[in-house]
Design a protein around this motif. Structure first.
Motif, PDB file in Angstrom:
ATOM      1  N   GLY A 178       0.800  -1.231   0.000  1.00 29.20           N
ATOM      2  CA  GLY A 178       0.000   0.000   0.000  1.00 29.20           C
ATOM      3  C   GLY A 178       0.823   1.266   0.000  1.00 29.20           C
ATOM      4  N   ARG A 179       2.162   1.153   0.017  1.00 30.71           N
ATOM      5  CA  ARG A 179       3.004   2.353   0.045  1.00 30.71           C
ATOM      6  C   ARG A 179       2.717   3.237  -1.155  1.00 30.71           C
ATOM      7  NH1 ARG A 179       9.674   2.498   0.351  1.00 30.71           N
ATOM      8  NH2 ARG A 179       9.914   4.616  -0.499  1.00 30.71           N
ATOM      9  N   ASN A 180       2.260   4.469  -0.895  1.00 38.52           N
ATOM     10  CA  ASN A 180       2.010   5.458  -1.935  1.00 38.52           C
ATOM     11  C   ASN A 180       1.081   4.935  -3.046  1.00 38.52           C
ATOM     12  OD1 ASN A 180       2.345   7.915  -3.288  1.00 38.52           O
ATOM     13  ND2 ASN A 180       4.010   7.080  -4.550  1.00 38.52           N
ATOM     14  N   GLY A 181       0.255   3.956  -2.702  1.00 40.16           N
ATOM     15  CA  GLY A 181      -0.715   3.427  -3.681  1.00 40.16           C
ATOM     16  C   GLY A 181      -0.065   2.651  -4.802  1.00 40.16           C
ATOM     17  N   GLN A 182       1.227   2.313  -4.667  1.00 45.04           N
ATOM     18  CA  GLN A 182       1.928   1.577  -5.729  1.00 45.04           C
ATOM     19  C   GLN A 182       1.997   0.099  -5.351  1.00 45.04           C
ATOM     20  OE1 GLN A 182       5.314   4.714  -5.819  1.00 45.04           O
ATOM     21  NE2 GLN A 182       5.116   4.030  -7.954  1.00 45.04           N
ATOM     22  N   LEU A 183       1.345  -0.736  -6.178  1.00 42.46           N
ATOM     23  CA  LEU A 183       1.254  -2.164  -5.871  1.00 42.46           C
ATOM     24  C   LEU A 183       2.543  -2.870  -6.256  1.00 42.46           C
ATOM     25  CD1 LEU A 183      -2.334  -2.786  -7.308  1.00 42.46           C
ATOM     26  CD2 LEU A 183      -1.660  -1.853  -5.065  1.00 42.46           C
ATOM     27  N   LEU A 184       2.842  -3.976  -5.594  1.00 42.14           N
ATOM     28  CA  LEU A 184       4.036  -4.764  -5.900  1.00 42.14           C
ATOM     29  C   LEU A 184       3.644  -6.219  -6.177  1.00 42.14           C
ATOM     30  CD1 LEU A 184       7.143  -4.850  -6.121  1.00 42.14           C
ATOM     31  CD2 LEU A 184       7.205  -5.352  -3.647  1.00 42.14           C
ATOM     32  N   PHE A 185       4.008  -6.688  -7.370  1.00 41.85           N
ATOM     33  CA  PHE A 185       3.726  -8.074  -7.755  1.00 41.85           C
ATOM     34  C   PHE A 185       4.991  -8.917  -7.640  1.00 41.85           C
ATOM     35  CE2 PHE A 185      -0.205  -7.963 -10.832  1.00 41.85           C
ATOM     36  CZ  PHE A 185      -0.921  -7.225  -9.896  1.00 41.85           C
ATOM     37  N   GLY A 186       4.841 -10.145  -7.146  1.00 45.16           N
ATOM     38  CA  GLY A 186       5.933 -11.109  -7.131  1.00 45.16           C
ATOM     39  C   GLY A 186       5.951 -11.870  -8.455  1.00 45.16           C
ATOM     40  N   ILE A 187       7.086 -12.519  -8.753  1.00 44.78           N
ATOM     41  CA  ILE A 187       7.216 -13.267 -10.012  1.00 44.78           C
ATOM     42  C   ILE A 187       7.663 -14.696  -9.699  1.00 44.78           C
ATOM     43  CG2 ILE A 187       8.329 -13.390 -12.271  1.00 44.78           C
ATOM     44  CD1 ILE A 187       8.800 -10.359 -12.108  1.00 44.78           C
ATOM     45  N   VAL A 188       6.896 -15.660 -10.183  1.00 49.36           N
ATOM     46  CA  VAL A 188       7.217 -17.074  -9.968  1.00 49.36           C
ATOM     47  C   VAL A 188       8.064 -17.564 -11.129  1.00 49.36           C
ATOM     48  CG1 VAL A 188       6.176 -19.391  -9.914  1.00 49.36           C
ATOM     49  CG2 VAL A 188       5.167 -17.525  -8.575  1.00 49.36           C
ATOM     50  N   ARG A 199       7.951 -25.161  -6.043  1.00 54.20           N
ATOM     51  CA  ARG A 199       8.846 -24.597  -5.027  1.00 54.20           C
ATOM     52  C   ARG A 199       8.796 -23.062  -5.089  1.00 54.20           C
ATOM     53  NH1 ARG A 199      13.778 -26.922  -2.967  1.00 54.20           N
ATOM     54  NH2 ARG A 199      15.183 -25.347  -2.151  1.00 54.20           N
ATOM     55  N   SER A 200       8.787 -22.518  -6.324  1.00 57.14           N
ATOM     56  CA  SER A 200       8.806 -21.067  -6.477  1.00 57.14           C
ATOM     57  C   SER A 200       7.460 -20.460  -6.096  1.00 57.14           C
ATOM     58  CB  SER A 200       9.163 -20.694  -7.928  1.00 57.14           C
ATOM     59  OG  SER A 200       9.411 -19.312  -8.016  1.00 57.14           O
ATOM     60  N   ALA A 201       6.383 -21.123  -6.473  1.00 54.10           N
ATOM     61  CA  ALA A 201       5.046 -20.610  -6.132  1.00 54.10           C
ATOM     62  C   ALA A 201       4.891 -20.581  -4.612  1.00 54.10           C
ATOM     63  CB  ALA A 201       3.967 -21.477  -6.771  1.00 54.10           C
ATOM     64  N   GLU A 202       5.359 -21.654  -3.973  1.00 54.56           N
ATOM     65  CA  GLU A 202       5.287 -21.765  -2.507  1.00 54.56           C
ATOM     66  C   GLU A 202       6.028 -20.591  -1.861  1.00 54.56           C
ATOM     67  OE1 GLU A 202       4.175 -24.608  -0.723  1.00 54.56           O
ATOM     68  OE2 GLU A 202       4.696 -23.730   1.200  1.00 54.56           O
ATOM     69  N   ALA A 203       7.236 -20.343  -2.344  1.00 58.10           N
ATOM     70  CA  ALA A 203       8.082 -19.306  -1.728  1.00 58.10           C
ATOM     71  C   ALA A 203       7.523 -17.914  -2.013  1.00 58.10           C
ATOM     72  CB  ALA A 203       9.510 -19.423  -2.266  1.00 58.10           C
ATOM     73  N   VAL A 204       7.264 -17.619  -3.283  1.00 56.55           N
ATOM     74  CA  VAL A 204       6.872 -16.249  -3.676  1.00 56.55           C
ATOM     75  C   VAL A 204       5.477 -15.895  -3.161  1.00 56.55           C
ATOM     76  CG1 VAL A 204       6.343 -14.763  -5.662  1.00 56.55           C
ATOM     77  CG2 VAL A 204       8.397 -16.217  -5.690  1.00 56.55           C
ATOM     78  N   CYS A 205       4.552 -16.882  -3.218  1.00 55.34           N
ATOM     79  CA  CYS A 205       3.160 -16.556  -2.856  1.00 55.34           C
ATOM     80  C   CYS A 205       2.954 -16.504  -1.347  1.00 55.34           C
ATOM     81  CB  CYS A 205       2.200 -17.546  -3.516  1.00 55.34           C
ATOM     82  SG  CYS A 205       2.282 -17.448  -5.306  1.00 55.34           S
ATOM     83  N   SER A 206       4.034 -16.721  -0.590  1.00 56.99           N
ATOM     84  CA  SER A 206       3.917 -16.601   0.872  1.00 56.99           C
ATOM     85  C   SER A 206       4.467 -15.253   1.338  1.00 56.99           C
ATOM     86  CB  SER A 206       4.725 -17.716   1.542  1.00 56.99           C
ATOM     87  OG  SER A 206       6.115 -17.476   1.269  1.00 56.99           O
ATOM     88  N   MET A 207       4.811 -14.360   0.368  1.00 54.22           N
ATOM     89  CA  MET A 207       5.437 -13.084   0.751  1.00 54.22           C
ATOM     90  C   MET A 207       4.475 -11.902   0.694  1.00 54.22           C
ATOM     91  SD  MET A 207       9.174 -13.366  -1.062  1.00 54.22           S
ATOM     92  CE  MET A 207      10.154 -14.876  -0.956  1.00 54.22           C
ATOM     93  N   ASP A 208       3.179 -12.184   0.618  1.00 52.01           N
ATOM     94  CA  ASP A 208       2.161 -11.124   0.735  1.00 52.01           C
ATOM     95  C   ASP A 208       2.262 -10.051  -0.352  1.00 52.01           C
ATOM     96  OD1 ASP A 208       1.277  -8.543   3.149  1.00 52.01           O
ATOM     97  OD2 ASP A 208       0.015  -9.810   1.861  1.00 52.01           O
ATOM     98  N   PHE A 209       2.478 -10.483  -1.616  1.00 45.22           N
ATOM     99  CA  PHE A 209       2.435  -9.520  -2.729  1.00 45.22           C
ATOM    100  C   PHE A 209       0.986  -9.232  -3.092  1.00 45.22           C
ATOM    101  CE2 PHE A 209       6.811  -9.023  -3.474  1.00 45.22           C
ATOM    102  CZ  PHE A 209       7.454 -10.242  -3.351  1.00 45.22           C
ATOM    103  N   GLU A 210       0.738  -8.124  -3.789  1.00 51.45           N
ATOM    104  CA  GLU A 210      -0.624  -7.763  -4.180  1.00 51.45           C
ATOM    105  C   GLU A 210      -1.088  -8.539  -5.417  1.00 51.45           C
ATOM    106  OE1 GLU A 210       1.131  -5.733  -1.858  1.00 51.45           O
ATOM    107  OE2 GLU A 210       1.212  -4.071  -3.266  1.00 51.45           O
ATOM    108  N   GLY A 211      -0.143  -9.146  -6.104  1.00 52.69           N
ATOM    109  CA  GLY A 211      -0.474  -9.964  -7.282  1.00 52.69           C
ATOM    110  C   GLY A 211       0.744 -10.813  -7.605  1.00 52.69           C
ATOM    111  N   HIS A 212       0.540 -11.804  -8.471  1.00 52.04           N
ATOM    112  CA  HIS A 212       1.639 -12.724  -8.794  1.00 52.04           C
ATOM    113  C   HIS A 212       1.750 -12.916 -10.297  1.00 52.04           C
ATOM    114  CE1 HIS A 212       0.196 -13.915  -4.700  1.00 52.04           C
ATOM    115  NE2 HIS A 212       1.478 -13.672  -4.464  1.00 52.04           N
ATOM    116  N   ALA A 213       2.992 -12.889 -10.793  1.00 47.36           N
ATOM    117  CA  ALA A 213       3.237 -13.107 -12.221  1.00 47.36           C
ATOM    118  C   ALA A 213       3.875 -14.472 -12.429  1.00 47.36           C
ATOM    119  CB  ALA A 213       4.170 -12.025 -12.762  1.00 47.36           C
ATOM    120  N   ILE A 214       3.550 -15.057 -13.567  1.00 49.23           N
ATOM    121  CA  ILE A 214       4.247 -16.271 -14.009  1.00 49.23           C
ATOM    122  C   ILE A 214       5.332 -15.780 -14.959  1.00 49.23           C
ATOM    123  CG2 ILE A 214       4.088 -18.437 -15.269  1.00 49.23           C
ATOM    124  CD1 ILE A 214       1.101 -18.534 -14.492  1.00 49.23           C
TER     125      ILE A 214
END
Ligand SMILES: Cc1ccc(CCc2c3nc[nH]c3cc3c(=O)[nH]c(N)nc23)cc1
Ligand SMILES: [Zn+2]
Length: 372
Positions: A178-188, A199-214
């Motif tokens: 939520g910092r300055n309304g700028q969202l952050l997406f993780g990448i699997v 393994r990557s989905a498990e790790a990345v999707c546990s880091m509380d990103f606002e969205g996830h990329a493949i």
């Protein structure tokens, strides 16, 4: 609230959603036209709006090197600089370093590279690329990742994951939700190995990103390989957050992604192919340079209502292309971008009415007619 993603209908795994950003709501599935140095080549913002663009991509790597992210920040940010007031997503730049910069080196701290413009040395760290994206004012930022080259073996891919996951954690640490309304997406990542994708989905999707990329797909693999890893990876990403399939793709690839629950797509095909005369229409691909169009008075695509199809004949578009006239870029790009945006808009409509399967089958007939 900014960052909220709501699902309004589903049809199998396909879903109709809305992503709330600081510059407006993105209705998904969404196609995102690719801007490079602050422009979707040959189109002005009004052309983009007329075509139905909701969100466009800005290029961190290019803008950092020229004119400089700090200059853009001093000019009020990328939205004001390029006069685009809708949402903007920017990539982290790591992928562009590997596809554009000659000399580069992967280190635990980041990616060292030389500018493809003047050969100057630079270092992209997870924190640096977030500073750049914050300076640009992106609505959706991507973490720094290593897009593993096609063909990398299991050992290399596994080792690369350690780096990509460590960088993802540093990125989340550096940019609070939520910092300055700028969202952050993780990448699997995980290349073409299903166990490493898990393994990557498990790790990345546990880091509380606002969205996830493949990530790591559309890197030269066959369509069958891409579809196989897509089908395996998409369901591993949490369903209540947006899923973004990077760099995909051809019309049928986008529909395949939507079928597996992907919400956001980007691809250079509509803009790049517009410039080499490969045009996408409701009757399949048209290579406008072909002699058969010399005296063809028909619109490029009778089923399209873009400015190009409403005003010009195929004969005229062919003439512009052969004469290498600048207007050829603009008219072809207006059409191709509209085609991809209409493809996504039609998919949203189909999902809303539980008719996605029929919609996808129609396009398969057009772009991959069953062997006669
Ligand atoms: C302006 C802009 C251009 C291009 C992109 C997406 C670029 C892109 C890929 N394109 C094809 N395959 C891709 C894979 C990855 C990937 O694994 N990681 C990242 N960060 N980007 C990718 C984003 C923004
Ligand atoms: Zn058109």
């Amino acid at each position: 609230m900014i960052g909220d993603f709501s699902i309004h209908a589903t049809d199998g795994q396909a879903r109709l959603g809305e992503l709330h950003t600081a510059h407006g709501i993105v209705r998904t599935p969404a196609f995102m036209p690719v801007g490079t140095v602050g422009t979707v080549k040959s189109l002005c913002p009004q052309d983009l709006r007329d075509a139905g663009s909701q969100i466009i991509l800005g290029n961190t790597y290019h803008l950092y090197l020229r004119p400089g992210d700090e200059l853009v920040a001093r000019r009020g940010g990328l939205h004001r600089f390029m006069r685009w007031d809708g949402p903007i997503l920017t990539d982290s730049g790591g992928f562009q370093v590997f596809s554009l910069s000659g000399l580069r080196k992967l280190t635990p701290d980041g990616v060292e590279f030389r500018s493809h413009i003047d050969g100057s040395k630079h270092l992209f760290t997870p924190e640096k690329v977030l500073d750049i994206q914050r300076n640009l004012g992106s609505d959706v930022m991507m973490v720094l990742d290593e897009c593993v080259p096609y063909g990398a073996d299991h050992a290399y891919t596994l080792k690369s994951l350690d780096l990509t996951h460590a960088w993802a954690a540093r990125s989340r640490e550096n940019h609070a939700p939520g910092r300055n309304g700028q969202l952050l997406f993780g990448i699997v990542q995980g290349g073409f190995f299903k166990d490493l994708r898990e393994r990557s989905a498990e790790a990345v999707c546990s880091m509380d990103f606002e969205g996830h990329a493949i990530g790591g797909l559309s890197v030269g693999e066959s369509t069958a390989e891409m579809y196989d890893l897509l089908a395996h990876t998409a369901p591993l990403l949490p369903a209540h957050k947006p899923r973004y399939l990077m760099g995909v793709g051809k019309p049928l690839d986008i529909l395949e992604g939507i079928e597996h629950g992907v919400d956001m797509f980007d691809c250079v095909l509509p803009t790049r192919n517009a410039r080499n005369g490969t045009l996408y229409t409701s009757q399949g691909q048209v290579n406008i340079k072909r002699a058969q169009y010399r005296e063809d008075d028909e619109p490029l695509d009778p089923a399209c209502s873009c400015y190009t199809c409403r005003n010009f004949s195929r004969a005229y578009l062919r003439h512009l292309y052969v004469a290498k006239e600048l207007l050829s870029y603009r008219l072809n790009t207006i059409h191709n971008v509209r085609f991809f945006l209409d493809l996504a808009a039609g998919a949203r409509e189909a999902v809303a009415h539980g008719r996605f399967e029929v919609y996808k089958a129609r396009f398969r007939e057009i772009f991959q007619p069953a062997e006669a």
